[in-house]
Enzyme design. Structure first.
Site, short mmCIF file in Angstrom:
data_model
loop_
_atom_site.label_atom_id
_atom_site.label_comp_id
_atom_site.label_asym_id
_atom_site.label_seq_id
_atom_site.Cartn_x
_atom_site.Cartn_y
_atom_site.Cartn_z
CD GLU A 176 -0.94 -0.28 0.68
OE1 GLU A 176 -1.61 0.77 0.71
OE2 GLU A 176 0.30 -0.29 0.73
CG ASP B 44 -1.38 1.29 -7.76
OD1 ASP B 44 -1.66 1.62 -8.93
OD2 ASP B 44 -1.90 1.81 -6.76
CG ASP C 277 -11.77 5.18 -8.14
OD1 ASP C 277 -12.88 5.52 -7.67
OD2 ASP C 277 -11.41 5.47 -9.29
CG ASP D 267 -12.06 9.48 1.62
OD1 ASP D 267 -11.63 8.51 0.96
OD2 ASP D 267 -12.53 10.50 1.10
#
Length: 219
Positions: free
Chosen positions: A45, A70, A119, A155
């Site tokens: 991920e 991350d 982002d 989104d």
């Protein structure tokens, strides 16, 4: 840096399921056998944030290995801590810059990639930083096994449209495309996992986009 962030950075240094920077490089090509001590598939991920997807996928699929990636240690602290407290052994976190993936994973080592609410980097000048730009897609092609999937949940309508455009331009194999996931037939248990940010977006009645694609046809 706030006291809470300092505490979290210090704490993840002690976590057995977190590798930071160069500490992950020795496992290149041997993540399954070397780190997880099995021969199970490896799933990534990217930009995992608090690690909700990574940990929940690991709970749902104990027969696979999951690595959340991350650079912000104070975020991955949450997922790593949850996994340790719940004894979820098939999950790890790697704190690196995503553009250095090829230094940490060998060709064909990865079975699937998830990109959840990254982002969107909407400015044209930052296109190369988008995690679905040709620069990054070329990395994924290098790392994925033949037929390995890339999943994007976002989104951001612009990133969804941009990614679909690149899939077409690069002649990749598109398996699923929807601009309204939760009103589509694709919203299964896996796609119903919701991150911290997704929950906020849904409260604002934002639509959730989803794309699933691969670099070769799975047949």
């Amino acid at each position: 840096m706030g006291k809470d962030k300092i505490r979290r950075f210090a704490e993840i240094e002690t976590f057995s399921n977190v590798l930071q920077l160069d500490a992950g490089k020795p496992y290149r090509g041997t993540w399954a056998g070397g780190f997880f001590k099995n021969n199970n598939p490896v799933v990534l991920e990217l930009a995992c944030g608090k690690g909700e997807y990574t940990v929940n996928l690991a709970r749902m699929f104990p027969e696979k290995n999951f690595i959340g990636i991350d650079y912000k240690g104070n975020r991955i602290w949450r997922g790593a801590k949850d996994a340790l407290e719940d004894a979820v052994a098939n999950v790890a976190f790697l704190r690196i810059q995503i553009e250095h993936l090829l230094d940490y994973f060998a060709p064909g080592e990865v079975d699937e990639i998830w990109i959840t609410f990254p982002d969107p980097q909407p400015q044209l000048s930052r296109e190369k930083k988008r995690l679905t730009s040709p620069r990054f897609l070329s990395m994924y092609k290098h790392l994925l096994k033949d037929g390995g999937y890339v999943n994007l949940k976002t989104d951001n309508d612009g990133l969804h449209a941009y990614t679909a455009e690149k899939i077409g331009e690069m002649e990749l194999v598109l398996h699923v495309k929807t601009a309204d996931l939760y009103h589509s037939p694709y919203a299964d248990d896996v796609l119903n996992i919701k991150t911290y940010y997704e929950k906020k977006y849904l409260k604002d009645n934002k639509n959730i986009n989803y794309l699933k694609f691969s670099f070769t046809d799975n047949g």
